[in-house]
Scaffold this motif. Structure first.
Motif, PDB file in Angstrom:
ATOM      1  N   ASP A   1      42.122  26.092  42.315  1.00 46.39           N
ATOM      2  CA  ASP A   1      41.056  25.087  42.239  1.00 46.39           C
ATOM      3  C   ASP A   1      40.387  24.909  43.607  1.00 46.39           C
ATOM      4  OD1 ASP A   1      43.086  23.880  43.629  1.00 46.39           O
ATOM      5  OD2 ASP A   1      43.284  22.138  42.302  1.00 46.39           O
ATOM      6  N   ALA A   2      40.593  25.854  44.521  1.00 48.71           N
ATOM      7  CA  ALA A   2      39.959  25.797  45.834  1.00 48.71           C
ATOM      8  C   ALA A   2      38.442  25.816  45.693  1.00 48.71           C
ATOM      9  CB  ALA A   2      40.421  26.960  46.707  1.00 48.71           C
ATOM     10  N   SER A   3      37.761  25.157  46.606  1.00 49.47           N
ATOM     11  CA  SER A   3      36.304  25.045  46.513  1.00 49.47           C
ATOM     12  C   SER A   3      35.597  26.377  46.701  1.00 49.47           C
ATOM     13  CB  SER A   3      35.786  24.030  47.546  1.00 49.47           C
ATOM     14  OG  SER A   3      36.134  24.439  48.859  1.00 49.47           O
ATOM     15  N   TRP A   4      36.279  27.364  47.279  1.00 46.48           N
ATOM     16  CA  TRP A   4      35.658  28.672  47.503  1.00 46.48           C
ATOM     17  C   TRP A   4      36.092  29.701  46.439  1.00 46.48           C
ATOM     18  CZ3 TRP A   4      39.171  26.282  50.751  1.00 46.48           C
ATOM     19  CH2 TRP A   4      40.462  26.819  50.757  1.00 46.48           C
ATOM     20  N   ALA A   5      36.724  29.228  45.378  1.00 44.85           N
ATOM     21  CA  ALA A   5      37.157  30.130  44.305  1.00 44.85           C
ATOM     22  C   ALA A   5      35.943  30.755  43.615  1.00 44.85           C
ATOM     23  CB  ALA A   5      38.003  29.369  43.295  1.00 44.85           C
ATOM     24  N   MET A   6      36.173  31.887  42.972  1.00 42.78           N
ATOM     25  CA  MET A   6      35.110  32.599  42.261  1.00 42.78           C
ATOM     26  C   MET A   6      35.613  33.053  40.898  1.00 42.78           C
ATOM     27  SD  MET A   6      33.458  35.068  45.180  1.00 42.78           S
ATOM     28  CE  MET A   6      32.790  34.400  46.705  1.00 42.78           C
ATOM     29  N   VAL A   7      34.679  33.174  39.961  1.00 41.09           N
ATOM     30  CA  VAL A   7      34.976  33.758  38.650  1.00 41.09           C
ATOM     31  C   VAL A   7      34.429  35.178  38.659  1.00 41.09           C
ATOM     32  CG1 VAL A   7      34.614  33.640  36.170  1.00 41.09           C
ATOM     33  CG2 VAL A   7      34.871  31.524  37.495  1.00 41.09           C
ATOM     34  N   PHE A   8      35.318  36.156  38.508  1.00 41.95           N
ATOM     35  CA  PHE A   8      34.909  37.560  38.561  1.00 41.95           C
ATOM     36  C   PHE A   8      34.572  38.055  37.157  1.00 41.95           C
ATOM     37  CE2 PHE A   8      37.411  36.834  42.335  1.00 41.95           C
ATOM     38  CZ  PHE A   8      36.693  37.510  43.315  1.00 41.95           C
ATOM     39  N   PRO A   9      33.460  38.766  37.006  1.00 40.34           N
ATOM     40  CA  PRO A   9      33.057  39.220  35.674  1.00 40.34           C
ATOM     41  C   PRO A   9      34.046  40.184  35.035  1.00 40.34           C
ATOM     42  CG  PRO A   9      31.703  40.238  37.384  1.00 40.34           C
ATOM     43  CD  PRO A   9      32.510  39.164  38.050  1.00 40.34           C
ATOM     44  N   THR A  10      34.876  40.831  35.848  1.00 35.59           N
ATOM     45  CA  THR A  10      35.862  41.777  35.326  1.00 35.59           C
ATOM     46  C   THR A  10      37.142  41.087  34.855  1.00 35.59           C
ATOM     47  OG1 THR A  10      36.555  42.097  37.628  1.00 35.59           O
ATOM     48  CG2 THR A  10      35.052  43.745  36.691  1.00 35.59           C
ATOM     49  N   ASP A  11      37.262  39.797  35.099  1.00 34.62           N
ATOM     50  CA  ASP A  11      38.451  39.046  34.714  1.00 34.62           C
ATOM     51  C   ASP A  11      38.350  38.640  33.242  1.00 34.62           C
ATOM     52  OD1 ASP A  11      40.629  37.375  34.426  1.00 34.62           O
ATOM     53  OD2 ASP A  11      39.779  35.741  35.612  1.00 34.62           O
ATOM     54  N   PRO A  12      39.208  39.168  32.373  1.00 34.79           N
ATOM     55  CA  PRO A  12      39.110  38.820  30.944  1.00 34.79           C
ATOM     56  C   PRO A  12      39.365  37.347  30.664  1.00 34.79           C
ATOM     57  CG  PRO A  12      41.135  40.047  31.387  1.00 34.79           C
ATOM     58  CD  PRO A  12      40.312  40.111  32.635  1.00 34.79           C
ATOM     59  N   LEU A  13      40.101  36.670  31.545  1.00 38.24           N
ATOM     60  CA  LEU A  13      40.395  35.257  31.341  1.00 38.24           C
ATOM     61  C   LEU A  13      39.309  34.349  31.911  1.00 38.24           C
ATOM     62  CD1 LEU A  13      44.225  35.234  32.164  1.00 38.24           C
ATOM     63  CD2 LEU A  13      43.109  35.436  29.939  1.00 38.24           C
ATOM     64  N   GLN A  14      38.443  34.909  32.754  1.00 38.31           N
ATOM     65  CA  GLN A  14      37.339  34.156  33.365  1.00 38.31           C
ATOM     66  C   GLN A  14      37.825  32.877  34.054  1.00 38.31           C
ATOM     67  OE1 GLN A  14      33.608  35.145  33.358  1.00 38.31           O
ATOM     68  NE2 GLN A  14      35.153  36.756  33.577  1.00 38.31           N
ATOM     69  N   LEU A  15      38.841  33.036  34.884  1.00 36.36           N
ATOM     70  CA  LEU A  15      39.387  31.923  35.654  1.00 36.36           C
ATOM     71  C   LEU A  15      38.801  31.913  37.066  1.00 36.36           C
ATOM     72  CD1 LEU A  15      43.173  32.285  34.701  1.00 36.36           C
ATOM     73  CD2 LEU A  15      41.492  30.732  33.677  1.00 36.36           C
ATOM     74  N   ALA A  16      38.749  30.731  37.663  1.00 37.14           N
ATOM     75  CA  ALA A  16      38.351  30.620  39.070  1.00 37.14           C
ATOM     76  C   ALA A  16      39.511  31.139  39.911  1.00 37.14           C
ATOM     77  CB  ALA A  16      38.025  29.177  39.412  1.00 37.14           C
ATOM     78  N   ARG A  17      39.244  32.126  40.758  1.00 35.63           N
ATOM     79  CA  ARG A  17      40.317  32.803  41.473  1.00 35.63           C
ATOM     80  C   ARG A  17      40.035  32.898  42.974  1.00 35.63           C
ATOM     81  NH1 ARG A  17      43.832  35.545  38.224  1.00 35.63           N
ATOM     82  NH2 ARG A  17      43.273  35.779  36.020  1.00 35.63           N
TER      83      ARG A  17
END
Length: 266
Positions: free
Chosen positions: A154-170
């Motif tokens: 939940d870090a403010s600089w997290a990103m959602v990567f389009p290749t991530d099937p779960l579409q989580l902020a990482r």
């Protein structure tokens, strides 16, 4: 949360030929390291010519590419490549191992040092400060490919990567590795190597610092799906491969300084 820039992995196309950013990053890294080596070449060995340096760069580049690819196959996903051997040729999709690439470069330097009758660790000390340039460029390639992302956060600089099937902020762990393995490691080695050091000490510092940085980032990097954690729900293959690096690097530095003191006492 930051927005992932979602850059097209294909930089440009020439008819049916697609040129990927991942491959370009390797070319940029090798080219920049080559240019820096040329600046330092005469101080290292006045007898060297541009052709000598070109031979070294070519051998090391082959070591990176072949060793990195074979290392990934052996360390990270052997079964998939046994099932589909042609996958090994699809390097534009990623799938390179630093530890395999390191072994490939070591073999290349062994061959070159024997050919040039140059002590191995003298050559390794010359090459080591150049390596972080390629490491940093490769991590940018990983980021553009949207691969090797980090754990959910939940870090403010997290990103959602389009290749991530779960579409989580990482965690954008590729950028962490760019900052540590590329920028920080380059600065550490460059500053340290500006003064005369015992033979093998620069190589030892490189191996030690890389091992530490990689071990640290693995805590926030998602393990490879086909491997998962190897033990205790947190130990990854990257950490297993980095532990002996750290031990060897520290031992190499201690040996280098002890050897220098012994030679000076004679």
């Amino acid at each position: 949360m930051l927005s992932y820039p979602n850059i097209d992995p294909v930089a440009f196309a020439l008819g049916p030929l697609q040129v990927h950013w991942y491959g370009l990053m390797y070319l940029i890294g090798i080219g920049a390291a080559w240019a820096l080596a040329k600046m330092r070449m005469k101080r290292f060995d006045p007898s060297w010519t541009n052709e000598t340096l070109s031979d070294l760069v070519f051998l090391c580049a082959m070591g990176v590419m072949l060793g990195g690819r074979l290392g990934y196959v052996l360390f990270y996903d052997l079964q998939s490549y046994i099932n589909q051997p042609l996958l090994i040729l699809q390097v534009w999709k990623g799938g390179m191992s630093f530890h395999g690439g390191l072994l490939g470069v070591i073999l290349a330097m062994v061959i070159f040092s024997r050919k040039q009758k140059k002590p191995f660790f003298e050559l390794a000390d010359f090459v080591a400060p150049l390596v972080p340039i390629g490491l940093g460029a490769g991590r940018i390639g990983n980021f553009i490919n949207g691969e090797l992302w980090g754990k959910a956060t939940d870090a403010s600089w997290a990103m959602v990567f389009p290749t991530d099937p779960l579409q989580l902020a990482r965690h954008p762990s590729q950028l962490y590795q760019f900052a540590l393995e590329g920028v920080a490691l380059f600065l550490i080695l460059w500053i340290y190597s500006r003064k005369p050091r015992p033979t093998a000490a620069i190589s030892g510092l490189f191996v030690t610092c890389y091992g530490i940085f990689r071990f640290m980032v693995e805590f926030v990097r998602e393990p490879d799906a086909q491997l998962g954690y190897l033990a205790f729900n947190w130990v990854t293959m990257g950490q297993v491969l980095s532990l002996p690096m750290m031990a060897f690097g520290v031992g190499l530095m201690l040996w280098a300084y002890k050897r220098q003191a012994s030679l000076a006492a004679r």
